[in-house]
Design an enzyme around this catalytic site. Sequence first.
Site, PDB file in Angstrom:
ATOM      1  N   GLY A   1      34.874  23.628  43.208  1.00  0.00           N
ATOM      2  CA  GLY A   1      34.882  24.833  44.037  1.00  0.00           C
ATOM      3  C   GLY A   1      33.512  25.142  44.587  1.00  0.00           C
ATOM      4  N   GLY A   2      33.038  26.350  44.282  1.00  0.00           N
ATOM      5  CA  GLY A   2      31.786  26.828  44.845  1.00  0.00           C
ATOM      6  C   GLY A   2      32.053  27.742  46.023  1.00  0.00           C
TER       7      GLY A   2
ATOM      8  N   GLU B   1      35.292  31.236  44.432  1.00  0.00           N
ATOM      9  CA  GLU B   1      34.461  32.358  44.899  1.00  0.00           C
ATOM     10  C   GLU B   1      35.047  32.935  46.190  1.00  0.00           C
ATOM     11  OE1 GLU B   1      30.268  31.495  45.097  1.00  0.00           O
ATOM     12  OE2 GLU B   1      30.303  30.339  43.251  1.00  0.00           O
ATOM     13  N   TYR B   2      35.777  34.036  46.062  1.00  0.00           N
ATOM     14  CA  TYR B   2      36.254  34.704  44.860  1.00  0.00           C
ATOM     15  C   TYR B   2      37.721  35.042  45.085  1.00  0.00           C
ATOM     16  CZ  TYR B   2      31.316  35.416  43.741  1.00  0.00           C
ATOM     17  OH  TYR B   2      29.997  35.214  43.476  1.00  0.00           O
TER      18      TYR B   2
ATOM     19  N   MET C   1      28.773  35.495  36.279  1.00  0.00           N
ATOM     20  CA  MET C   1      27.590  35.280  37.120  1.00  0.00           C
ATOM     21  C   MET C   1      26.805  36.579  37.252  1.00  0.00           C
ATOM     22  SD  MET C   1      29.021  32.550  39.942  1.00  0.00           S
ATOM     23  CE  MET C   1      30.613  33.320  40.247  1.00  0.00           C
ATOM     24  N   THR C   2      26.114  36.915  36.187  1.00  0.00           N
ATOM     25  CA  THR C   2      25.364  38.177  36.129  1.00  0.00           C
ATOM     26  C   THR C   2      23.966  37.995  36.722  1.00  0.00           C
ATOM     27  OG1 THR C   2      24.985  37.589  33.800  1.00  0.00           O
ATOM     28  CG2 THR C   2      26.593  39.308  34.245  1.00  0.00           C
ATOM     29  N   TYR C   3      23.961  37.661  37.982  1.00  0.00           N
ATOM     30  CA  TYR C   3      22.712  37.521  38.744  1.00  0.00           C
ATOM     31  C   TYR C   3      23.043  37.697  40.217  1.00  0.00           C
ATOM     32  CZ  TYR C   3      24.660  32.773  38.271  1.00  0.00           C
ATOM     33  OH  TYR C   3      25.496  31.687  38.217  1.00  0.00           O
ATOM     34  N   ASP C   4      22.041  37.546  41.077  1.00  0.00           N
ATOM     35  CA  ASP C   4      22.182  37.823  42.512  1.00  0.00           C
ATOM     36  C   ASP C   4      22.559  39.286  42.767  1.00  0.00           C
ATOM     37  OD1 ASP C   4      21.572  35.206  43.010  1.00  0.00           O
ATOM     38  OD2 ASP C   4      23.621  34.576  43.472  1.00  0.00           O
TER      39      ASP C   4
ATOM     40  N   TRP D   1      22.197  28.963  35.465  1.00  0.00           N
ATOM     41  CA  TRP D   1      22.257  28.377  36.809  1.00  0.00           C
ATOM     42  C   TRP D   1      20.828  28.271  37.363  1.00  0.00           C
ATOM     43  CZ3 TRP D   1      25.710  26.066  39.931  1.00  0.00           C
ATOM     44  CH2 TRP D   1      25.322  25.866  41.255  1.00  0.00           C
TER      45      TRP D   1
END
Length: 587
Positions: free
Chosen positions: A133-134, A175-176, A238-241, A388
Amino acid sequence: MFVFELKRTSCCMAFLCIIQFGDAMARIFLLTVLMVLSMQEKSNVAGYITACYFTSWSALTSPTQVRLPVEDVDASLCTHLMYAFASLDIQSMSVVALDPFHEYSRAGMTGLYEQFNQLKSKNPNLKTLLSVGGQSSGRAFSQLSSSKLSLQQFAQNTMKFLRKHGFDGLDIDWEYPAAETKDKFTFLLKILSEEFSNEATNKEPLLLTIAGAGGEDKIRAGYDIKAISKYLDYIFVMTYDFSGSWNKVTGFDSPLRARNDSNFSPVYNVQYALNVWINGGADRSKVIMGLTGAGASFTLRNITDHNVGAPVQDGGGPPGPLYQQKGRLMYPEICQSLKKGWTRVWDEEQQVPYAYRGDQWVGYDDQQSFGLKVQYVIDEHLGGVMFWELSFDDAKNYCKNGAFPLLHVVKQTFANHPMDSNKTSETGSTDAVSQSSDATEENPTTPSHRTITTDSNNGTVHFVTSLTKDTGVKLKSTVVFDQVDENIGEAYSPTTGEFTAPVSGFYLFTIQVMATYGSGLEYELKSEDSAYSTRVRVESAWSTSSGTAVFHVQKGHKVKVIKYYGPDGALRQSPWSRFSGFLLRES
């Protein structure tokens, strides 16, 4: 966590033994089987995981100075390695290589897939997963998930692909999923989980994980958290960005906690995002905190105002010298900047640092903030961390702290705090982290043995535990399977621990010791229907160790833990334990 996973053959033999030879023989056989299974489980104790993403482009297409060949990966720093990314091919109903020329092996060349999975020779406990994916993958996933037949075909083809290339599982990075595709996403994971379980008759099941959103709006829109949690081994959040080129003020890429400032939303921080998942019904042991080596960079409007929340120019900071990404500086670039005179400031409120010089500013993570985040995982009894991506952690030692300094902090912090899993199977928030608006009493402490059901039509028993997928065991007679859990907490005496039989029958009892109290622990169990008691020995007081005993109990009657003996044989108060009963045969 106690993982109770009877293999098909052993389980069938145990129940047939009850049916054909009577209770006495059955007791001996069951205890023997369970001792063997317990020994097998102890050799694979599940502690905190460190899941690391490796990207094909970092191996092949990055600028020379930050390129990360597979052979430069330190396999000892991660428990799970994800290869990112594979493509989802609708025509073939399978995952396929994104770059077949470099990823498949051929005569005279070892492909990236094979190189990647050869890392397991350096770390025999390492698990490798292929991430599919991605970005921009949502449409393909949605198409695939339109019918059960297509999903089953996808699962079959993908399992063959994973086994052929030596992967241990599949990571879904959709996503997503959105409100209109939420049910499709759940259906996708359900079918994959079922097919993976059915395929693993005589081998270890393939792992199934997801990379899940960190923003509350995306989480609530696209994820049926309770439903998908039971199908997954891990949820990589994904606890960033949380900050980027869209910001109007300076902010952190991945702050641990919220900021008491009207310029900042209370939801864009690690703590809040994890709680949305937990309060929504995710098993804590499956919730994995996302970490990254990327920082959010900005150009200040006023060089004299370099505080958190200072006004910035549109578009983020200029590209860094190594990775050349606008609005992002990676940890090696930040190290270089600090050596050139940038000023580092620690922000106690959000527990992350920032650095500035002139009109340039970056909010990032370093070894100090990583240590605090890993400690948060430990304190909140989560399953571990995800990183990541590997090339962002100074593999080339620009910082002069050794290669992979951030992941070394993770490894050392976990090593200094072995997992105490007394709360890892819980859902719902603790008082320290109950920020989410959906924190209700609908998610009480959940027993680690999740669900047990019986299909009366074909005599198949299904049971799902915290770390195993649905496992079907075909029996040759009607067997009722049930469970009641009693927790013996720290404030209780051993004599208060008791099990009440929901129906009359033949029960298996287990004791789990949820803290590191040494070895040789013994519990004395007593049934109202028996003139004798049984002492259960727990050889190793760590997350998955357990003792077992078997009693016949009448409906409404109790089995109790009446005494606890320490390693020295002296009568003691019990450490934190779980006392569980399983109905093996109704009478």
